[in-house]
Scaffold this active site. Structure first.
Site, short mmCIF file in Angstrom:
data_model
loop_
_atom_site.label_atom_id
_atom_site.label_comp_id
_atom_site.label_asym_id
_atom_site.label_seq_id
_atom_site.Cartn_x
_atom_site.Cartn_y
_atom_site.Cartn_z
N GLY A 1 -4.53 -5.94 1.13
CA GLY A 1 -5.97 -6.01 1.45
C GLY A 1 -6.49 -4.76 2.13
O GLY A 1 -7.53 -4.79 2.79
N ARG B 1 3.80 8.50 2.09
CA ARG B 1 4.87 7.53 1.85
C ARG B 1 6.17 8.16 1.40
O ARG B 1 7.24 7.74 1.80
CB ARG B 1 4.40 6.53 0.80
CG ARG B 1 3.39 5.58 1.36
CD ARG B 1 2.88 4.66 0.29
NE ARG B 1 2.06 3.63 0.90
CZ ARG B 1 1.39 2.72 0.20
NH1 ARG B 1 1.44 2.73 -1.12
NH2 ARG B 1 0.68 1.81 0.82
N GLU C 1 -3.37 0.15 -12.29
CA GLU C 1 -2.01 0.71 -12.16
C GLU C 1 -1.36 0.97 -13.51
O GLU C 1 -0.36 1.69 -13.59
CB GLU C 1 -1.16 -0.23 -11.29
CG GLU C 1 0.07 0.46 -10.74
CD GLU C 1 0.88 -0.42 -9.79
OE1 GLU C 1 0.30 -1.26 -9.07
OE2 GLU C 1 2.12 -0.25 -9.78
N ILE D 1 -6.65 0.10 -4.41
CA ILE D 1 -7.78 -0.85 -4.60
C ILE D 1 -9.02 -0.09 -5.07
O ILE D 1 -9.61 -0.45 -6.10
CB ILE D 1 -8.08 -1.69 -3.33
CG1 ILE D 1 -6.84 -2.46 -2.88
CG2 ILE D 1 -9.24 -2.65 -3.61
CD1 ILE D 1 -7.05 -3.34 -1.65
C1 LIG Z 1 2.75 -6.30 -2.04
C2 LIG Z 1 1.78 -5.22 -2.38
C3 LIG Z 1 0.90 -4.75 -1.41
C4 LIG Z 1 -0.03 -3.76 -1.75
N1 LIG Z 1 -0.98 -3.39 -0.82
C5 LIG Z 1 -1.95 -2.54 -1.18
C6 LIG Z 1 -3.06 -2.30 -0.31
O1 LIG Z 1 -3.17 -2.91 0.76
N2 LIG Z 1 -4.00 -1.41 -0.70
C7 LIG Z 1 -3.93 -0.74 -1.91
O2 LIG Z 1 -4.83 0.06 -2.20
N3 LIG Z 1 -2.92 -1.00 -2.78
C8 LIG Z 1 -1.95 -1.89 -2.45
N4 LIG Z 1 -0.97 -2.19 -3.35
C9 LIG Z 1 -1.07 -1.66 -4.73
C10 LIG Z 1 -2.10 -2.47 -5.52
O3 LIG Z 1 -2.12 -3.79 -5.08
C11 LIG Z 1 -1.85 -2.45 -7.01
O4 LIG Z 1 -1.70 -1.15 -7.44
C12 LIG Z 1 -3.02 -3.14 -7.71
O5 LIG Z 1 -3.10 -4.50 -7.31
C13 LIG Z 1 -2.93 -3.06 -9.22
O6 LIG Z 1 -4.05 -3.75 -9.73
P1 LIG Z 1 -4.24 -3.89 -11.28
O7 LIG Z 1 -5.51 -4.61 -11.49
O8 LIG Z 1 -4.05 -2.59 -11.95
O9 LIG Z 1 -2.97 -4.77 -11.71
P2 LIG Z 1 -2.49 -6.25 -11.20
O10 LIG Z 1 -3.21 -6.69 -10.00
O11 LIG Z 1 -1.01 -6.19 -11.13
O12 LIG Z 1 -2.97 -7.15 -12.40
C14 LIG Z 1 -2.43 -7.01 -13.69
C15 LIG Z 1 -2.39 -8.38 -14.32
O13 LIG Z 1 -2.09 -8.24 -15.70
C16 LIG Z 1 -1.24 -9.30 -16.08
N5 LIG Z 1 -0.53 -8.91 -17.30
C17 LIG Z 1 0.46 -7.99 -17.44
N6 LIG Z 1 0.87 -7.94 -18.70
C18 LIG Z 1 0.11 -8.81 -19.40
C19 LIG Z 1 0.09 -9.22 -20.76
N7 LIG Z 1 0.94 -8.73 -21.66
N8 LIG Z 1 -0.82 -10.16 -21.14
C20 LIG Z 1 -1.67 -10.71 -20.23
N9 LIG Z 1 -1.66 -10.38 -18.92
C21 LIG Z 1 -0.79 -9.44 -18.51
C22 LIG Z 1 -0.33 -9.45 -14.88
O14 LIG Z 1 0.30 -10.73 -14.87
C23 LIG Z 1 -1.30 -9.27 -13.73
O15 LIG Z 1 -1.86 -10.48 -13.28
C24 LIG Z 1 -0.03 -3.18 -3.05
C25 LIG Z 1 0.88 -3.63 -4.01
C26 LIG Z 1 1.77 -4.65 -3.69
C27 LIG Z 1 2.73 -5.13 -4.74
#
Ligand SMILES: Cc1cc2nc3c(=O)[nH]c(=O)nc-3n(C[C@H](O)[C@H](O)[C@H](O)COP(=O)(O)OP(=O)(O)OC[C@H]3O[C@@H](n4cnc5c(N)ncnc54)[C@H](O)[C@@H]3O)c2cc1C
Length: 506
Positions: A88, A333, A473, A489
């Site tokens: 968050g 980091r 990501e 985020i």
């Molecule tokens: C524990 C943790 C703490 C973190 N804390 C921070 C923070 O405080 N601040 C910060 O800036 N960043 C933080 N990060 C990094 C950040 O959270 C991630 O980089 C970010 O959430 C990625 O978002 P996204 O929307 O790209 O992917 P995600 O949030 O991972 O969403 C991708 C979604 O796609 C779905 N998916 C994947 N493949 C498929 C498929 N083939 N078909 C359908 N659905 C699929 C997955 O199940 C998932 O739900 C943290 C990461 C982690 C793991």
């Protein structure tokens, strides 16, 4: 506290009995197909794959811009991915809270901090695009109902305090309001729906997707595959691949299944690989970030990570062999993770360093009670007890505390050049709170190459792949060698919004 036998870190984690990364999954790889003659099961306006920050922000923005039929597909039974379990922490320059706290910040300053951490290979254009729109993304979360602590944090590698944190200290404080907002404005959401491949038109345009319905993660798959036509295009927001042990070991063989990982099980990367199959350009896949704030005493992100992220600025990290500091506690980091991995006993075995904080300062963070309660952090009334518990030589430890406290007083860290602003008046004194530190796989800097319109470039034609956009990501290259904390985020949300703007213009 016993030391553990290790030359590489894989044995170390196994020795501690820490739960291995949850998934050993090799994602089923479908092959994208030509769409000629395909029977369409469904036709929609905008297809978004993935329900994290990037997918949710894209859905809200596309709807705001007039889309009437937006669909988010998520393979897991629950929505939110890594975003929902994240810390968050949200960085943005020029925020109202910075004005209140008199913090002098700017887009350029945030970009420069990230360029330094990226060690010369970050994408300056993308960083500037995200920093310039980060306030809009923050506002989207506030409009949806996210709540933040009334103070800023200064995370490692940031030259000023610019990080907000949700009051629930978790990304769900953002994904849940965004998801509710999606439902309120009529976005269609589908769980247990797995993307398995693209359907490609004659001119190479992505015109649809193959989606498996009733998908059960890591189980036999009973669901049928539907061909879904996307009239405006497809936004891939499928996240990183930290939980795909084969893929991460192909980049770095030390990142075995035994190495701890903070990610949600669905972070397996098949969406990214299907884009490569279409021709997308892979960037920086070998740069996989380990979180230096993690603890070897608990699984995943646990309680310690957010505890130590908050406390690093006014704490002292100590090598248990020497009783001395070994790093700038708020360096980026990679610098800290590498320094921690070098903490070894005389035989070269891993010796997780300790983070020492005054209890009075640590207790302001809501996780402090929990780390002590769950025995992943410890409180000591005297330095003698602390030194005995962790087998740290007492004399050098006492001398180090005295020296560090002189830096708190002068505001200048002569050992490691740490920015002492947030350490002001926070002397290291009894009683102490202590946690152990050891890096865990956390974030994939690599992915598909995108431009500032969130278009995916084709390695064969050198042009953008028509009908295809990517955000979050799953994309690579923006951060370079090391991403700064709290910068994902804003990136995911800004690029999700950007993808929506591009798709609605196309
Ligand atoms: C524990 C943790 C703490 C973190 N804390 C921070 C923070 O405080 N601040 C910060 O800036 N960043 C933080 N990060 C990094 C950040 O959270 C991630 O980089 C970010 O959430 C990625 O978002 P996204 O929307 O790209 O992917 P995600 O949030 O991972 O969403 C991708 C979604 O796609 C779905 N998916 C994947 N493949 C498929 C498929 N083939 N078909 C359908 N659905 C699929 C997955 O199940 C998932 O739900 C943290 C990461 C982690 C793991």
């Amino acid at each position: 506290m016993s030391n553990v036998d290790l030359l590489g870190r894989r044995k170390f984690i196994a020795g501690l009995g820490v739960a291995a990364g949850a998934a050993m999954v090799a994602p089923a790889m479908a092959v994208s197909e030509k769409a000629d003659g395909v029977k369409w099961d469904k036709e929609v306006e905008v297809v978004i794959i993935g329900s994290g920050f990037a997918g949710l922000a894209a859905a809200i923005e596309a709807t705001k811009l007039g889309a009437k039929d937006v669909h988010i597909f998520e393979k897991m039974s629950y929505f939110g991915g890594n975003s929902a379990i994240n810390g968050g922490l949200f960085a943005a320059p020029g925020t109202p809270m910075q004005k209140k706290e008199n913090v002098d910040d700017s887009v350029e300053r945030m970009v420069n901090d990230q360029l330094a951490s990226g060690r010369g290979i970050a994408d300056e254009g993308l960083l500037r695009h995200v920093a310039s729109h980060a306030l809009e993304a923050l506002q989207m979360t506030l409009d949806a109902g996210s709540e933040y602590h009334p103070y800023l944090q200064q995370l490692g590698g940031h030259s000023v305090a610019r990080t907000y944190q949700t009051t629930v200290s978790c990304g769900a404080g953002i994904t849940q309001p965004l998801y509710k907002e999606c439902k309120r404005i009529g976005v269609n959401t589908h769980n247990r729906s797995k993307f398995e491949g693209f359907l490609v038109g004659k001119d190479g345009k992505v015109v649809g997707v193959k989606m498996r319905t009733n998908y059960h993660f890591n189980e036999d798959q009973p669901g049928e595959v539907l061909n879904i036509r996307a009239k405006k295009g497809v936004i891939m927001a499928t996240g990183g691949f930290g939980q795909n042990v084969d893929l991460r070991m192909a980049q770095d063989p030390t990142l075995t299944a035994e190495v701890g990982c903070t990610n949600a099980p669905g972070a397996t990367g098949e969406g990214m690989f299907e884009m490569f199959r279409l021709g997308a350009i892979p960037v920086h896949l070998a740069h996989i970030q380990s979180g230096p704030w993690a603890s070897p005493d608990e699984g995943g992100f646990g309680y310690v990570s957010n505890y130590s992220i908050y406390n690093f600025p006014h704490s002292m990290a100590v090598n248990r062999l020497t009783g001395k500091r070994f790093m700038n506690e708020i360096a980026d980091r990679k610098t800290r993770a590498d320094a921690e991995l070098s903490c070894r006993n005389e035989k070269g075995e891993a010796l997780p360093p300790i983070l020492i904080t005054s209890y009075k300062d640590s207790k302001k963070h809501p996780n402090t009670k929990k780390v002590i309660k769950y025995n992943v952090g410890w409180k000591f009334d005297t330095i003698e007890e602390l030194a005995k518990h962790f087998d740290v030589p007492l004399k050098p430890l006492k001398a180090q505390i005295e020296e560090y406290n002189s830096y708190v007083k002068s505001g200048e860290d002569k050992q490691f050049g740490k920015n002492m602003t947030k350490a002001k008046d926070k002397y290291i004194e009894a009683p102490f709170t202590v946690v152990r530190l050891w890096p865990k796989v956390h974030y994939c800097q690599g992915g598909v190459q995108v431009n500032v319109k969130a278009e995916v470039k084709d390695s064969f034609t050198g042009k953008s792949i028509p009908g295809l956009y990517a955000a979050g990501e799953v994309c690579g290259g923006i951060h370079g060698v090391s991403r700064l904390g709290s910068c994902s985020i804003p990136e995911c949300m800004v690029m999700g919004m950007t993808a929506a703007r591009s798709i609605m213009k196309a």
